[in-house]
Design an enzyme around this catalytic site. Structure first.
Site, PDB file in Angstrom:
ATOM      1  N   HIS A  95       0.802  -1.224   0.000  1.00 56.69           N
ATOM      2  CA  HIS A  95       0.000   0.000   0.000  1.00 56.69           C
ATOM      3  C   HIS A  95       0.835   1.273   0.000  1.00 56.69           C
ATOM      4  CE1 HIS A  95      -3.344  -2.680   1.839  1.00 56.69           C
ATOM      5  NE2 HIS A  95      -3.369  -2.711   0.520  1.00 56.69           N
ATOM      6  N   CYS A 154       2.949  21.109  -5.905  1.00 55.96           N
ATOM      7  CA  CYS A 154       4.214  20.559  -6.373  1.00 55.96           C
ATOM      8  C   CYS A 154       5.162  21.676  -6.782  1.00 55.96           C
ATOM      9  CB  CYS A 154       3.968  19.616  -7.547  1.00 55.96           C
ATOM     10  SG  CYS A 154       5.472  18.962  -8.309  1.00 55.96           S
TER      11      CYS A 154
END
Length: 248
Positions: A95, A154
């Site tokens: 995960h 970002c």
């Protein structure tokens, strides 16, 4: 959990048994700036504790077991990086890893530690009382303070940043699934240690191994999805059982 990070489904003590709080859903994270703001505010407060947790006996056991040559592959559902910090190399973090941050647009990956610095720079006066820690590193905090939290984008392309983990409702990348099905075919047997296997992402590999006639042993507190398939089931903390195993 023996390192101090709660889990979701342990009988009587997991998050689902003790709280009405539920983990982030992938589709909510994608479409809602408010959900992302809430997630990162809680994660910002919880990260110092989450990142300071140390590997326990079970993590070290599997790292040492790998050195004997008898461990084909380790699959971890956890996102805490503790198996790797303990020394495991033959491992897939099914995960993902919460110690990384990925841009959903340009796919650039940065460290969670670096992003924590960016979060602090964007929110130098942000503070909140911690009411508890969630399995994925979030802190339970007052919802009112979340509304003031600023989430950076970002630094490369301005895209949305997400922890490099598989949220609920998301899917494990296909190449990882195919790789692990290959390891299932190679293995002689499967040991499930500390998982309820309730999510299909992990259960499918156990089911595949049993279908192939491989033996299955389970060590877990409470029932698991694969109990009826198991050759051996032990209700216990992992370390209590693993400490009795002599490596040769």
């Amino acid at each position: 959990t023996e390192s101090g990070i709660p889990d979701y489904r342990s009988e009587d003590v997991g998050l689902y048994a003790t709280s009405s709080s539920r983990p982030m859903i992938y589709s909510d994270f994608l479409r809602s700036a408010e959900k992302r703001q809430r997630y990162w505010a809680r994660n910002y407060i919880g990260h110092p504790k989450f990142s300071s947790v140390k590997a326990n006996f079970t993590h070290r056991f599997f790292a040492e077991f790998e050195k004997t040559g008898r461990l084909l592959w380790l699959v971890s559902q956890n996102v805490d990086n503790l198996h790797i910090s303990a020394g495991s190399q033959k491992i897939t973090e099914l995960h993902g890893n919460a110690h990384q941050v990925v841009c959903l647009q340009c796919k650039t990956i940065t460290s969670r530690r670096e992003f924590q610095t960016r979060l602090f720079d964007s929110n130098p006066n942000f503070a909140a009382d911690v009411e508890g820690i969630a399995p994925d590193g979030d802190a339970f905090i007052n919802e009112d303070v979340v509304k003031t939290f600023d989430v950076p984008s970002c630094s490369v392309c301005g895209g949305i940043l997400k922890p490099n983990v598989v949220f609920f409702g998301d899917t494990v990348p296909k190449h990882i699934v195919e790789f692990l099905y290959g390891k299932t075919e190679e293995c002689d047997g499967v040991l499930v240690a500390g998982s309820s296997l309730e999510v299909y992402s992990s259960y499918r590999f156990v089911n595949a191994a049993v279908t192939q006639g491989k033996p299955l042993a389970i060590v877990n507190i409470g029932k698991t999805r694969a109990d009826q398939m198991a050759n051996v089931k032990v209700e216990s903390q992992c370390s209590d059982v693993l400490k009795k195993i002599q490596m040769q």
